[in-house]
Write an enzyme that holds these catalytic residues in place. Structure first.
Site, PDB file in Angstrom:
ATOM      1  N   CYS A  95       0.848  -1.183   0.000  1.00  0.00           N
ATOM      2  CA  CYS A  95       0.000   0.000   0.000  1.00  0.00           C
ATOM      3  C   CYS A  95       0.890   1.243   0.000  1.00  0.00           C
ATOM      4  O   CYS A  95       1.753   1.392   0.865  1.00  0.00           O
ATOM      5  CB  CYS A  95      -0.874  -0.054   1.240  1.00  0.00           C
ATOM      6  SG  CYS A  95      -1.322   1.533   1.922  1.00  0.00           S
ATOM      7  N   GLU A  96       0.687   2.100  -0.968  1.00  0.00           N
ATOM      8  CA  GLU A  96       1.596   3.248  -1.083  1.00  0.00           C
ATOM      9  C   GLU A  96       1.282   4.337  -0.064  1.00  0.00           C
ATOM     10  O   GLU A  96       2.050   5.269   0.119  1.00  0.00           O
ATOM     11  CB  GLU A  96       1.558   3.822  -2.504  1.00  0.00           C
ATOM     12  CG  GLU A  96       0.272   4.514  -2.886  1.00  0.00           C
ATOM     13  CD  GLU A  96       0.303   4.989  -4.332  1.00  0.00           C
ATOM     14  OE1 GLU A  96       1.063   4.426  -5.131  1.00  0.00           O
ATOM     15  OE2 GLU A  96      -0.451   5.927  -4.645  1.00  0.00           O
ATOM     16  N   HIS A  97       0.157   4.232   0.603  1.00  0.00           N
ATOM     17  CA  HIS A  97      -0.182   5.242   1.605  1.00  0.00           C
ATOM     18  C   HIS A  97       0.497   4.978   2.943  1.00  0.00           C
ATOM     19  O   HIS A  97       0.793   5.896   3.685  1.00  0.00           O
ATOM     20  CB  HIS A  97      -1.704   5.297   1.821  1.00  0.00           C
ATOM     21  CG  HIS A  97      -2.447   5.672   0.579  1.00  0.00           C
ATOM     22  ND1 HIS A  97      -3.671   5.139   0.245  1.00  0.00           N
ATOM     23  CD2 HIS A  97      -2.117   6.519  -0.419  1.00  0.00           C
ATOM     24  CE1 HIS A  97      -4.065   5.655  -0.911  1.00  0.00           C
ATOM     25  NE2 HIS A  97      -3.151   6.492  -1.330  1.00  0.00           N
ATOM     26  N   HIS A  98       0.698   3.697   3.257  1.00  0.00           N
ATOM     27  CA  HIS A  98       1.264   3.356   4.564  1.00  0.00           C
ATOM     28  C   HIS A  98       2.532   2.521   4.475  1.00  0.00           C
ATOM     29  O   HIS A  98       3.132   2.222   5.514  1.00  0.00           O
ATOM     30  CB  HIS A  98       0.231   2.586   5.400  1.00  0.00           C
ATOM     31  CG  HIS A  98      -1.025   3.344   5.664  1.00  0.00           C
ATOM     32  ND1 HIS A  98      -2.147   3.243   4.873  1.00  0.00           N
ATOM     33  CD2 HIS A  98      -1.326   4.243   6.631  1.00  0.00           C
ATOM     34  CE1 HIS A  98      -3.094   4.039   5.352  1.00  0.00           C
ATOM     35  NE2 HIS A  98      -2.620   4.662   6.417  1.00  0.00           N
ATOM     36  N   GLN A 136      -4.972  -0.559  -4.440  1.00  0.00           N
ATOM     37  CA  GLN A 136      -5.650  -1.688  -5.083  1.00  0.00           C
ATOM     38  C   GLN A 136      -6.486  -1.265  -6.294  1.00  0.00           C
ATOM     39  O   GLN A 136      -6.526  -1.954  -7.314  1.00  0.00           O
ATOM     40  CB  GLN A 136      -6.530  -2.405  -4.049  1.00  0.00           C
ATOM     41  CG  GLN A 136      -7.182  -3.664  -4.607  1.00  0.00           C
ATOM     42  CD  GLN A 136      -8.031  -4.381  -3.572  1.00  0.00           C
ATOM     43  OE1 GLN A 136      -7.743  -4.323  -2.375  1.00  0.00           O
ATOM     44  NE2 GLN A 136      -9.071  -5.052  -4.021  1.00  0.00           N
ATOM     45  N   HIS A 164      -5.920  -5.663   3.690  1.00  0.00           N
ATOM     46  CA  HIS A 164      -4.921  -4.605   3.818  1.00  0.00           C
ATOM     47  C   HIS A 164      -4.417  -4.517   5.254  1.00  0.00           C
ATOM     48  O   HIS A 164      -5.207  -4.284   6.167  1.00  0.00           O
ATOM     49  CB  HIS A 164      -5.541  -3.264   3.410  1.00  0.00           C
ATOM     50  CG  HIS A 164      -5.832  -3.172   1.937  1.00  0.00           C
ATOM     51  ND1 HIS A 164      -5.186  -2.293   1.114  1.00  0.00           N
ATOM     52  CD2 HIS A 164      -6.678  -3.888   1.156  1.00  0.00           C
ATOM     53  CE1 HIS A 164      -5.638  -2.456  -0.117  1.00  0.00           C
ATOM     54  NE2 HIS A 164      -6.537  -3.410  -0.119  1.00  0.00           N
ATOM     55  N   CYS A 166      -2.931  -2.195   6.552  1.00  0.00           N
ATOM     56  CA  CYS A 166      -3.155  -0.861   7.119  1.00  0.00           C
ATOM     57  C   CYS A 166      -4.570  -0.733   7.685  1.00  0.00           C
ATOM     58  O   CYS A 166      -4.871   0.215   8.399  1.00  0.00           O
ATOM     59  CB  CYS A 166      -2.854   0.232   6.100  1.00  0.00           C
ATOM     60  SG  CYS A 166      -3.865   0.185   4.617  1.00  0.00           S
TER      61      CYS A 166
HETATM   62 ZN   LIG Z   1      -2.781   1.752   3.479  1.00  0.00          ZN
END
Ligand SMILES: [Zn+2]
Length: 207
Positions: A95-98, A136, A164, A166
């Site tokens: 996941c590129e956010h976390h 995703q 996920h 996250c």
């Molecule tokens: Zn995430």
């Protein structure tokens, strides 16, 4: 490469040897993170950690240095106009956010327009696209778009199901929740019965 040998506990070092990942830079960054959270990067248990994490990232992001299109160049010309579907292609991505992993299965189907792909190729495309910092939704769309552009099929269906980290180990903490995304190209958009056919092929015998 020091510490990177065949049989290494951290597994595949192929990505590392491609020479495009700045491993020392990742190592410095990991040391910084350890110090910033209040750890001592020089204590014995952590000494090898920056190098280990650097090799791990090189592996997890190996898809950044690969073009998934190369797996779509070799098709054979076949008069087959029924659906081809590979389901349960397992993958893990980040996941590129976390920068936490999400993992699950992709189901990829298409209705050929003369061009039929070797069966393993769809799995290879999923592999390359997933080994990148991802979300995703975009990953699902990217796989569908690649198939449309390279194979010119009549329809494409991509469904991705993933859990996920996250969402399960931090934040809202909902273990077991599954995120499902889909990208349908071609007549699926207007033709509900062919869409239903895909769903039945993917899920039919397990509901
Ligand atoms: Zn995430």
């Amino acid at each position: 490469m020091p510490g990177c040998s065949p049989g290494d506990e951290d597994g595949d070092c192929a990505a590392v040897h491609s020479g495009q990942v700045d491993l020392p830079r990742i190592e410095r960054a990991v040391r910084e993170i350890l110090a910033a959270v209040g750890e001592d990067p020089d204590r014995e248990g952590l000494l090898e950690t920056p190098a280990r994490v650097a090799r791990m990232y090189a592996e997890l992001f190996s898809g950044l240095r690969e073009d998934p299109r190369k797996h779509l160049q070799k098709f054979f010309v076949e008069k087959y106009d029924e659906l081809v579907l590979i389901r349960d292609i397992s993958f893990n991505s980040m996941c590129e956010h976390h920068m936490l992993p999400f993992m699950g299965k992709a189901h990829v189907g298409y209705l050929p327009n003369g061009r039929v792909l070797g069966l393993s190729k769809l799995a290879r495309v999923v592999e390359v696209v997933s080994k990148r910092p991802q979300v995703q939704e975009r990953m699902t769309e990217e796989i569908a778009k690649l198939l449309v552009e390279e194979l010119d099929p009549k329809v494409v269906a991509v469904i991705v199901e993933a859990t996920h980290s996250c969402m399960t180990i931090r934040g809202i903490r909902k273990p077991g929740s599954v995120c499902v995304t889909s990208a349908m190209k071609g007549v699926f958009r207007s033709n509900m019965s062919s869409r239903q056919e895909v769903m039945t092929l993917i899920y039919g015998d397990r509901r």
